[in-house]
Design an enzyme around this catalytic site. Sequence first.
Site, PDB file in Angstrom:
ATOM      1  N   ARG A  38     132.273  70.541  68.633  1.00 44.67           N
ATOM      2  CA  ARG A  38     133.630  70.575  68.068  1.00 44.67           C
ATOM      3  C   ARG A  38     133.789  69.565  66.928  1.00 44.67           C
ATOM      4  O   ARG A  38     134.496  69.826  65.956  1.00 44.67           O
ATOM      5  CB  ARG A  38     134.670  70.327  69.160  1.00 44.67           C
ATOM      6  N   LYS A 199     135.636  86.457  87.672  1.00 48.86           N
ATOM      7  CA  LYS A 199     136.836  87.060  88.254  1.00 48.86           C
ATOM      8  C   LYS A 199     137.603  87.986  87.332  1.00 48.86           C
ATOM      9  O   LYS A 199     137.810  87.681  86.158  1.00 48.86           O
ATOM     10  CB  LYS A 199     137.775  85.945  88.704  1.00 48.86           C
ATOM     11  N   GLY A 356     134.343  79.268  77.011  1.00 48.67           N
ATOM     12  CA  GLY A 356     133.459  78.208  77.504  1.00 48.67           C
ATOM     13  C   GLY A 356     132.062  78.628  77.924  1.00 48.67           C
ATOM     14  O   GLY A 356     131.066  78.265  77.300  1.00 48.67           O
ATOM     15  N   GLY A 379     140.481  78.616  76.004  1.00 49.45           N
ATOM     16  CA  GLY A 379     141.759  79.299  76.243  1.00 49.45           C
ATOM     17  C   GLY A 379     142.288  80.031  75.025  1.00 49.45           C
ATOM     18  O   GLY A 379     142.808  81.149  75.139  1.00 49.45           O
TER      19      GLY A 379
HETATM   20  C1  3PG Z   1     140.407  73.109  74.934  1.00 50.74           C
HETATM   21  O1  3PG Z   1     139.620  72.231  75.327  1.00 50.74           O
HETATM   22  O2  3PG Z   1     140.308  74.310  75.271  1.00 50.74           O
HETATM   23  C2  3PG Z   1     141.471  72.740  73.949  1.00 50.74           C
HETATM   24  O3  3PG Z   1     141.197  71.493  73.401  1.00 50.74           O
HETATM   25  C3  3PG Z   1     142.833  72.777  74.584  1.00 50.74           C
HETATM   26  O4  3PG Z   1     142.923  71.871  75.648  1.00 50.74           O
HETATM   27  P1  3PG Z   1     144.013  72.097  76.778  1.00 50.74           P
HETATM   28  O5  3PG Z   1     143.571  73.302  77.575  1.00 50.74           O
HETATM   29  O6  3PG Z   1     144.060  70.839  77.601  1.00 50.74           O
HETATM   30  O7  3PG Z   1     145.327  72.380  76.085  1.00 50.74           O
END
Ligand code: 3PG
Length: 400
Positions: A38, A199, A356, A379
């Site tokens: 990142r 899942k 991820g 996310g």
């Molecule tokens: C992540 O790691 O997916 C982003 O930096 C967002 O982090 P968060 O899910 O804690 O908002």
Amino acid sequence: MPAFKTLDDLSNIAGKHVLVRVDLNVPVSDGKVTDATRIERVAPTILELAKKGAKVILLAHFGRPKGEPVADMSLSLIVPAVNTVLGQKIFFASDCIGPESEQAIAKMANGDILLLENTRFHKGEEKNDQAFTEALAKNGDIFVNDAFSAAHRAHSSTEGLAHHLPAYAGRTMQEELEALEKGLGNPARPVVAIVGGAKVSTKIDLLQNLVKKVDALVIGGGMANTFLAAQGIDVGKSLCEHDLAETAREIIKEAEAANCAIVLPVDGVVAREFKAGAANEVVAIEAIPADAMVLDVGPRSVETVNAWISKASTLVWNGPLGAFEIEPFDRATVSAARHAAAETKAGKLTSVAGGGDTVSALNHAGVADDFSYVSTAGGAFLEWMEGKELPGVSVLSKTA
Ligand code: 3PG
Ligand code: MG
């Protein structure tokens, strides 16, 4: 794709205070950054602005400190890794608003880079609180958002600031949005999606959105078992969400209505224990032994997946096909990943992957660099695949 401003629209920024939202939410173990991807992704934006003589002020969150200072979520821990990646020493201020930040900014020369402490140490950040946003905005002339992976959050530093300062997309944000546009926004057809992982329950919205947009949806990983069981197949001791059988059947119906082929495994690699090197065998999907569990999709299924990849002009991938973290149950994921990488290199496929586990799986297969684009977002990538509006992105076009 809605228009947004980029660094190309910025001129004469020497001496300007540019607030740059970056995602420095990197994994740390024993005080060391274990994956600097990142940081590497946001380096081009930071260095370009510094080179143009801006005073570059970095805003970021780290962890989930819930609105108060937490020592092991201090961004000061990330400074050495940022220095290494940038090849330049940055400055650090122990608060992102108020006198601490102002004093550090007053000392900056043109081209300097300053990292401000974790924005989530203040309650106002996650509430997108007006007063907190104004306190952040006070430190800048211009706002650049380069944190796609935090763009699903409507926080002060990801969304609010764009209402207070002229707002621009950084290079990584720009690259990410362009890649995603090619993936699902306006893709070359046929489009194939591979969705895997454990899942169904975490990916219902995503599956429902995809069946309307893609020509074929390959379902692998533990979640395939839920679909198979919903069609009356005995999955033995496999991971399976039996309570989602009806949802799975609905998704299959929606796919039929939208002319999207659902590609489920026809064979599986089964074992009696979940561990590396466990004794295993390949069985037809109708013949899963009652005391065994499927840990990977089988070779005939992989052939089908790879044939779909060959047919595709665009591939969107989220989630591994099997338990790739324990060998030999990584075979299907590795085979499909390598085939997609080869097709991409041959200029026959645009491949976009994210989420991820997906990035670790592609790294494991040694092909992450050969995909057209691999998102570092978790996310945010999922919400994009769900077809949701990302507040940090939409505000850039609203204010453009
Ligand atoms: C992540 O790691 O997916 C982003 O930096 C967002 O982090 P968060 O899910 O804690 O908002
Ligand atoms: Mg092809």
